[in-house]
Scaffold this motif. Sequence first.
Motif, PDB file in Angstrom:
ATOM      1  N   ARG A 127      -0.728  -3.172 -18.989  1.00  0.00           N
ATOM      2  CA  ARG A 127       0.688  -3.539 -18.921  1.00  0.00           C
ATOM      3  C   ARG A 127       0.951  -4.479 -17.746  1.00  0.00           C
ATOM      4  N   ASN A 128       0.105  -4.392 -16.739  1.00  0.00           N
ATOM      5  CA  ASN A 128       0.233  -5.258 -15.569  1.00  0.00           C
ATOM      6  C   ASN A 128      -0.693  -6.472 -15.624  1.00  0.00           C
ATOM      7  N   GLY A 129      -1.373  -6.659 -16.749  1.00  0.00           N
ATOM      8  CA  GLY A 129      -2.211  -7.843 -16.905  1.00  0.00           C
ATOM      9  C   GLY A 129      -3.585  -7.746 -16.284  1.00  0.00           C
ATOM     10  N   THR A 130      -4.011  -6.540 -15.918  1.00  0.00           N
ATOM     11  CA  THR A 130      -5.351  -6.352 -15.355  1.00  0.00           C
ATOM     12  C   THR A 130      -6.310  -5.979 -16.476  1.00  0.00           C
ATOM     13  N   VAL A 150      -4.632   1.610  -5.748  1.00  0.00           N
ATOM     14  CA  VAL A 150      -3.851   2.754  -6.210  1.00  0.00           C
ATOM     15  C   VAL A 150      -4.706   4.005  -6.028  1.00  0.00           C
ATOM     16  N   GLY A 151      -4.213   5.146  -5.421  1.00  0.00           N
ATOM     17  CA  GLY A 151      -2.889   5.463  -5.080  1.00  0.00           C
ATOM     18  C   GLY A 151      -2.367   5.181  -3.696  1.00  0.00           C
ATOM     19  N   ALA A 152      -3.159   4.759  -2.686  1.00  0.00           N
ATOM     20  CA  ALA A 152      -2.544   4.332  -1.439  1.00  0.00           C
ATOM     21  C   ALA A 152      -1.785   3.040  -1.671  1.00  0.00           C
ATOM     22  N   GLY A 153      -2.296   2.197  -2.548  1.00  0.00           N
ATOM     23  CA  GLY A 153      -1.527   1.057  -3.009  1.00  0.00           C
ATOM     24  C   GLY A 153      -0.393   1.547  -3.889  1.00  0.00           C
ATOM     25  N   THR A 154       0.723   0.855  -3.847  1.00  0.00           N
ATOM     26  CA  THR A 154       1.929   1.367  -4.501  1.00  0.00           C
ATOM     27  C   THR A 154       2.280   0.645  -5.792  1.00  0.00           C
ATOM     28  N   SER A 155       1.389  -0.199  -6.286  1.00  0.00           N
ATOM     29  CA  SER A 155       1.666  -0.900  -7.533  1.00  0.00           C
ATOM     30  C   SER A 155       0.365  -1.254  -8.231  1.00  0.00           C
ATOM     31  N   PHE A 156       0.342  -1.146  -9.564  1.00  0.00           N
ATOM     32  CA  PHE A 156      -0.775  -1.628 -10.360  1.00  0.00           C
ATOM     33  C   PHE A 156      -0.751  -3.151 -10.514  1.00  0.00           C
ATOM     34  N   SER A 157       0.314  -3.788 -10.101  1.00  0.00           N
ATOM     35  CA  SER A 157       0.504  -5.215 -10.328  1.00  0.00           C
ATOM     36  C   SER A 157      -0.273  -6.048  -9.323  1.00  0.00           C
ATOM     37  N   MET A 158      -1.130  -6.936  -9.821  1.00  0.00           N
ATOM     38  CA  MET A 158      -1.828  -7.861  -8.937  1.00  0.00           C
ATOM     39  C   MET A 158      -0.885  -8.937  -8.409  1.00  0.00           C
ATOM     40  N   LEU A 159       0.218  -9.184  -9.100  1.00  0.00           N
ATOM     41  CA  LEU A 159       1.233 -10.092  -8.558  1.00  0.00           C
ATOM     42  C   LEU A 159       1.832  -9.505  -7.288  1.00  0.00           C
ATOM     43  N   GLN A 160       2.174  -8.227  -7.338  1.00  0.00           N
ATOM     44  CA  GLN A 160       2.729  -7.580  -6.156  1.00  0.00           C
ATOM     45  C   GLN A 160       1.687  -7.432  -5.053  1.00  0.00           C
ATOM     46  N   THR A 161       0.433  -7.282  -5.429  1.00  0.00           N
ATOM     47  CA  THR A 161      -0.638  -7.243  -4.436  1.00  0.00           C
ATOM     48  C   THR A 161      -0.743  -8.588  -3.724  1.00  0.00           C
ATOM     49  N   GLY A 162      -0.590  -9.678  -4.471  1.00  0.00           N
ATOM     50  CA  GLY A 162      -0.555 -11.002  -3.858  1.00  0.00           C
ATOM     51  C   GLY A 162       0.660 -11.183  -2.960  1.00  0.00           C
ATOM     52  N   ASN A 163       1.776 -10.622  -3.358  1.00  0.00           N
ATOM     53  CA  ASN A 163       2.991 -10.646  -2.544  1.00  0.00           C
ATOM     54  C   ASN A 163       2.713 -10.064  -1.162  1.00  0.00           C
ATOM     55  N   GLU A 164       2.067  -8.889  -1.124  1.00  0.00           N
ATOM     56  CA  GLU A 164       1.784  -8.242   0.152  1.00  0.00           C
ATOM     57  C   GLU A 164       0.698  -8.980   0.930  1.00  0.00           C
ATOM     58  N   ALA A 165      -0.254  -9.572   0.236  1.00  0.00           N
ATOM     59  CA  ALA A 165      -1.295 -10.352   0.913  1.00  0.00           C
ATOM     60  C   ALA A 165      -0.693 -11.543   1.636  1.00  0.00           C
ATOM     61  N   TYR A 166       0.320 -12.145   1.034  1.00  0.00           N
ATOM     62  CA  TYR A 166       1.021 -13.256   1.686  1.00  0.00           C
ATOM     63  C   TYR A 166       1.624 -12.797   3.009  1.00  0.00           C
ATOM     64  N   LYS A 167       2.257 -11.641   3.000  1.00  0.00           N
ATOM     65  CA  LYS A 167       2.928 -11.145   4.207  1.00  0.00           C
ATOM     66  C   LYS A 167       1.923 -10.833   5.310  1.00  0.00           C
ATOM     67  N   CYS A 221       6.700  -9.398 -16.137  1.00  0.00           N
ATOM     68  CA  CYS A 221       6.302 -10.780 -16.409  1.00  0.00           C
ATOM     69  C   CYS A 221       5.139 -10.867 -17.394  1.00  0.00           C
ATOM     70  N   ILE A 222       4.433  -9.777 -17.602  1.00  0.00           N
ATOM     71  CA  ILE A 222       3.266  -9.791 -18.491  1.00  0.00           C
ATOM     72  C   ILE A 222       3.755  -9.551 -19.918  1.00  0.00           C
ATOM     73  N   GLU A 223       3.792 -10.618 -20.702  1.00  0.00           N
ATOM     74  CA  GLU A 223       4.295 -10.514 -22.068  1.00  0.00           C
ATOM     75  C   GLU A 223       3.217 -10.030 -23.032  1.00  0.00           C
TER      76      GLU A 223
END
Length: 451
Positions: free
Chosen positions: A128-131, A324-341, A420-422
Amino acid sequence: MSNNNKKVICGNILDFVDDPTIAGERAYRYFEKGAMLIEHGKVVKLGYEQDILNGLHSDVKVIRHDAKLIMPGMIDTHIHLPQTEMVGAYGEQLLSWLTEYAFPTEKKFADEEYASHVSNIFLDELLRNGTTTALVFGTVHPQSVNAFFKASQKRNLRMIAGKVMMDRNCPEDLSDCAQSSYDESKALIEKWHNVDRLSYAVTPRFAPTSSPAQLQKCSQLLKEYPDAYLHTHLSENKDECEWVGSLFPDAPDYLGVYEQAELVRKRSVFAHSIHLSERELCCLSDNNAAISHCSTSNLFLGSGLFDLKACEKHNINVGMGTDVGAGTSFSMLQTGNEAYKIQQLQGEKFSAFKGLYLATLGGARALDLEGTIGNFNLGCEADFIVIDFAATDFLEFRLQHAHTLHEKLFAIMMLGDDRCIEHTYIMGNCIYQRDANSPFAAPLSPSLTEA
């Protein structure tokens, strides 16, 4: 001659052929109104739609994703199956988090029926998250890995997993011993490694929970099965690093523990790797080992800031992991979001091109699977995703004000998630569809079928 095994996917296509840090704009390919010809689940042609469709036989199925972005499936290089149910557990750092949350949850996986239930939820959430590929921790129980591989095999997924090995500093009912961990891991390798699209990872949890004798058994397994993986943790937390130093006083550093056991090699993937010395960086590079950058969990547990620039300087292959589970999202998009920060906090840039590279080809390189997955080179397996730029009303509004490809991709990386994953495709077949009522196949235009 029938073309039932052929299909063409049309849309805006993006993939990577190199690291953007090295190759700049030459690192990616972007085909606006592109097309990809797939045969028997593999890519046989990539280019612009008008070139691919011209002269194509009329019975080849054409699947249209017009105005959508088609990318290779995401690759998660570090994630824990049994921690699915405890994502977002409050208030601890690594060592207390393990005792408070992780270990009690993992005990449930002694029940294979329960492990199967969670495996199905876990894999559905990944898709569902495109992985489409992940390197996965099971538990100490062999049945956790059996359940996971059965569920993955049913979906025809390329997955890598292993039974956790730990014989000390853990709850008694989660402990094995050096010999039993070897025997159980060997049996799982014989049963699952290189079966269909599955691979096995020898999986000592981390140095503090394995005796020197158990680490030697890990080394023995890798010598017997040299194309298997090594998957473990490294230098995630400063207290952990100090603990390793007290447990292994003869090792030069944390990585040195694994090095002395001959576990630092190609197809060895070390999660986190935040607090590394110059010697450790050189050792990883010299031995072609890889790192999984787990940005979300590093921030969530307060572990530290990953030095991506140092890894680039030493030419170390890096992929991204949700952890996951210390990571809070299965989404690699959100993982990239945090990597940017994380890079921002160190005064460094982190482009959307870099983030998406790490989530696709970078992950494939970290797993020694370049040429198999990670991009759309000819012969690669056709695991890919369709990203909807108008997944939400606000995202559609925001992207109206993005003018370049990078601006659009960066907005998706910052604002995007599973919505975003259609579609998610596995070997050219749609396995997940966000809106089951939305038609996505269209007949080949008659004007393009004339040979």
